[in-house]
Design a protein around this motif. Structure first.
Motif, PDB file in Angstrom:
ATOM      1  N   GLU A   1    -121.979  97.859 -17.777  1.00  0.00           N
ATOM      2  CA  GLU A   1    -122.136  96.971 -18.915  1.00  0.00           C
ATOM      3  C   GLU A   1    -122.686  95.631 -18.450  1.00  0.00           C
ATOM      4  O   GLU A   1    -122.543  95.255 -17.293  1.00  0.00           O
ATOM      5  N   PRO A   2    -123.326  94.883 -19.361  1.00  0.00           N
ATOM      6  CA  PRO A   2    -123.754  93.535 -18.996  1.00  0.00           C
ATOM      7  C   PRO A   2    -122.549  92.652 -18.714  1.00  0.00           C
ATOM      8  O   PRO A   2    -121.470  92.861 -19.272  1.00  0.00           O
ATOM      9  N   GLY A   3    -122.715  91.661 -17.841  1.00  0.00           N
ATOM     10  CA  GLY A   3    -121.594  90.821 -17.449  1.00  0.00           C
ATOM     11  C   GLY A   3    -121.047  89.987 -18.591  1.00  0.00           C
ATOM     12  O   GLY A   3    -121.761  89.604 -19.518  1.00  0.00           O
ATOM     13  N   ALA A   4    -119.757  89.712 -18.540  1.00  0.00           N
ATOM     14  CA  ALA A   4    -119.108  88.860 -19.531  1.00  0.00           C
ATOM     15  C   ALA A   4    -119.339  87.393 -19.173  1.00  0.00           C
ATOM     16  O   ALA A   4    -119.806  87.070 -18.080  1.00  0.00           O
ATOM     17  N   ARG A   5    -119.018  86.498 -20.093  1.00  0.00           N
ATOM     18  CA  ARG A   5    -119.178  85.066 -19.845  1.00  0.00           C
ATOM     19  C   ARG A   5    -118.271  84.642 -18.697  1.00  0.00           C
ATOM     20  O   ARG A   5    -117.075  84.939 -18.702  1.00  0.00           O
TER      21      ARG A   5
ATOM     22  N   THR B   1    -124.947  83.698  -9.225  1.00  0.00           N
ATOM     23  CA  THR B   1    -123.880  84.320 -10.003  1.00  0.00           C
ATOM     24  C   THR B   1    -122.841  84.906  -9.051  1.00  0.00           C
ATOM     25  O   THR B   1    -123.189  85.605  -8.099  1.00  0.00           O
ATOM     26  N   VAL B   2    -121.587  84.614  -9.298  1.00  0.00           N
ATOM     27  CA  VAL B   2    -120.505  85.099  -8.447  1.00  0.00           C
ATOM     28  C   VAL B   2    -119.591  85.989  -9.282  1.00  0.00           C
ATOM     29  O   VAL B   2    -119.141  85.591 -10.358  1.00  0.00           O
ATOM     30  N   GLU B   3    -119.349  87.191  -8.791  1.00  0.00           N
ATOM     31  CA  GLU B   3    -118.471  88.138  -9.473  1.00  0.00           C
ATOM     32  C   GLU B   3    -117.437  88.669  -8.499  1.00  0.00           C
ATOM     33  O   GLU B   3    -117.722  88.854  -7.312  1.00  0.00           O
TER      34      GLU B   3
ATOM     35  N   ALA C   1    -116.804  87.773 -13.716  1.00  0.00           N
ATOM     36  CA  ALA C   1    -117.735  86.694 -13.371  1.00  0.00           C
ATOM     37  C   ALA C   1    -116.972  85.373 -13.385  1.00  0.00           C
ATOM     38  O   ALA C   1    -116.238  85.080 -14.328  1.00  0.00           O
ATOM     39  N   VAL C   2    -117.135  84.588 -12.342  1.00  0.00           N
ATOM     40  CA  VAL C   2    -116.415  83.325 -12.213  1.00  0.00           C
ATOM     41  C   VAL C   2    -117.416  82.190 -12.001  1.00  0.00           C
ATOM     42  O   VAL C   2    -118.491  82.384 -11.450  1.00  0.00           O
ATOM     43  N   ARG C   3    -117.034  81.014 -12.461  1.00  0.00           N
ATOM     44  CA  ARG C   3    -117.903  79.843 -12.317  1.00  0.00           C
ATOM     45  C   ARG C   3    -117.091  78.660 -11.807  1.00  0.00           C
ATOM     46  O   ARG C   3    -115.855  78.661 -11.866  1.00  0.00           O
ATOM     47  N   GLY C   4    -117.791  77.659 -11.287  1.00  0.00           N
ATOM     48  CA  GLY C   4    -117.099  76.471 -10.817  1.00  0.00           C
ATOM     49  C   GLY C   4    -117.963  75.662  -9.875  1.00  0.00           C
ATOM     50  O   GLY C   4    -119.181  75.878  -9.770  1.00  0.00           O
ATOM     51  N   GLN C   5    -117.330  74.714  -9.203  1.00  0.00           N
ATOM     52  CA  GLN C   5    -117.991  73.868  -8.219  1.00  0.00           C
ATOM     53  C   GLN C   5    -117.118  73.748  -6.983  1.00  0.00           C
ATOM     54  O   GLN C   5    -115.929  73.439  -7.095  1.00  0.00           O
TER      55      GLN C   5
ATOM     56  N   ALA D   1    -117.408  82.376  -3.737  1.00  0.00           N
ATOM     57  CA  ALA D   1    -118.673  81.669  -3.927  1.00  0.00           C
ATOM     58  C   ALA D   1    -119.324  81.339  -2.596  1.00  0.00           C
ATOM     59  O   ALA D   1    -120.548  81.430  -2.438  1.00  0.00           O
ATOM     60  N   ALA D   2    -118.500  80.977  -1.598  1.00  0.00           N
ATOM     61  CA  ALA D   2    -119.030  80.656  -0.275  1.00  0.00           C
ATOM     62  C   ALA D   2    -119.683  81.872   0.362  1.00  0.00           C
ATOM     63  O   ALA D   2    -120.742  81.772   0.987  1.00  0.00           O
ATOM     64  N   LEU D   3    -119.059  83.039   0.202  1.00  0.00           N
ATOM     65  CA  LEU D   3    -119.642  84.264   0.745  1.00  0.00           C
ATOM     66  C   LEU D   3    -121.000  84.557   0.122  1.00  0.00           C
ATOM     67  O   LEU D   3    -121.914  85.054   0.781  1.00  0.00           O
ATOM     68  N   GLY D   4    -121.138  84.247  -1.172  1.00  0.00           N
ATOM     69  CA  GLY D   4    -122.415  84.460  -1.837  1.00  0.00           C
ATOM     70  C   GLY D   4    -123.459  83.433  -1.468  1.00  0.00           C
ATOM     71  O   GLY D   4    -124.660  83.665  -1.642  1.00  0.00           O
TER      72      GLY D   4
END
Length: 328
Positions: A20-24, A170-172, A182-186, A234-237
């Protein structure tokens, strides 16, 4: 009457199946909000309701604005290094030139904060400003020694991910059951140590008490803290290892004066990741299952409101706690 059970409603999922397409994307703060109080997550993140912000009533700068100001100062210093205006402190530590830049950025950010009207009364602000300046100088000295001891090179500052921009990766996280989150941040800062480790730093201006038990044996504090794991992912990506294998990632909270300048963190092994995913899967199950009860503090005297969503009037949690005691 609303009791937190939306298990029969059509709740928007936050994870996606592989086909499926990724969620928000969701932030680690949102995940932690549900773990602390599912009702707060429901009201704040699903309904978009926030507590009233009334800066004109502030006697002094609040903790959130204080932390943002100090983060902005450090970000500007790190960007001076990354953009080549100042040298990397890898072998020398922070120098007098770095210190001059830090203090100049601090004065600039303080002036900016004053113009927003969020610094409180002038007398309180004068004291708070001096305290923050001293706090940054304490961080500067200790971080310098740590950089030299580990041969650290600064790789990124306020590294943003899953923001939707072309230059934001994009980080999942694979939940291990066919779902992806899917996760987001700084990430406040990303370093490479001389031993090859990639080190994530998240600056914290509050007390360290809540994080004292954090470690490889309990990397999420029993499913309540997810910032370091998300930032480690996120660092791994972000890192391309020349050897073709994933580097060792270490994630740490860097405390300021109120936290005695402690560094609290750990390396991420396969066992640590397995524990993180297990706890994360439980949180996602609860969110997608539609469970949003209030989890109010036990009634008692407090100097502050612990959860504005359980206690919107600020008059105590007696009624809410009684409802939760029956419901659970």
């Amino acid at each position: 009457v609303y009791d937190g059970d939306l298990s029969t409603a059509d709740v928007v999922p936050i994870s996606a199946q592989r086909n499926e397409p990724g969620a928000r994307p969701v932030s680690p703060t949102q995940i932690q909000t549900w773990a602390a109080c599912p009702h707060a997550y429901f009201v704040q993140d699903l309904l978009g309701v926030r507590p009233l912000d009334e800066p004109e009533g502030q006697i002094s700068i609040n903790a959130l604005d204080r932390g943002s100001l100090q983060h902005d100062v450090l970000d500007r210093l790190h960007r001076d290094v990354l953009d080549g205006r100042l040298p990397q402190p890898t072998t020398t530590g922070w120098t007098d030139d770095h210190l001059a830049a830090l203090l100049a950025h601090f004065d600039d950010e303080c002036e900016r904060a004053e113009h927003t009207g969020r610094t409180g009364r002038p007398a309180a602000w004068a004291s708070d400003r001096e305290r923050m300046r001293r706090d940054l100088l304490g961080w500067f000295e200790r971080d310098s020694a740590r950089i030299v001891a580990n041969g650290a090179t600064i790789l990124a500052s306020e590294f943003e991910f899953s923001s939707g921009d072309a230059d934001s990766p994009t980080v999942e996280l694979d939940l291990g059951d066919g779902r992806r989150l899917a996760v987001r941040g700084q990430v406040d800062r990303l370093d490479r140590w001389a031993d090859g480790r990639v080190v994530v730093t998240d600056h914290k201006t509050g007390r360290s008490t809540a994080y004292r038990k954090l470690g490889p044996a309990d990397p999420t504090l029993d499913g309540s803290v997810f910032q370091l794991p998300v930032y480690a992912a996120a660092a791994l990506g972000r890192i391309d290892d020349d050897a073709g294998s994933e580097p060792i990632v270490r994630a740490e909270y860097s405390m300021f004066e109120r936290g005695r300048y402690e560094r609290i963190g750990f390396d991420f092994s396969e066992e640590v990741w397995a524990d993180v995913i297990d706890h994360l899967r439980r949180v996602v199950d609860g969110i997608e299952g539609g469970w949003y009860p209030q989890l109010p503090d036990r009634p008692g005297f407090r100097m502050f409101v612990g959860c504005h969503f359980c206690e919107p009037d600020g008059l105590g949690t007696d009624d809410a706690f009684e409802r939760w005691s029956r419901k659970q």
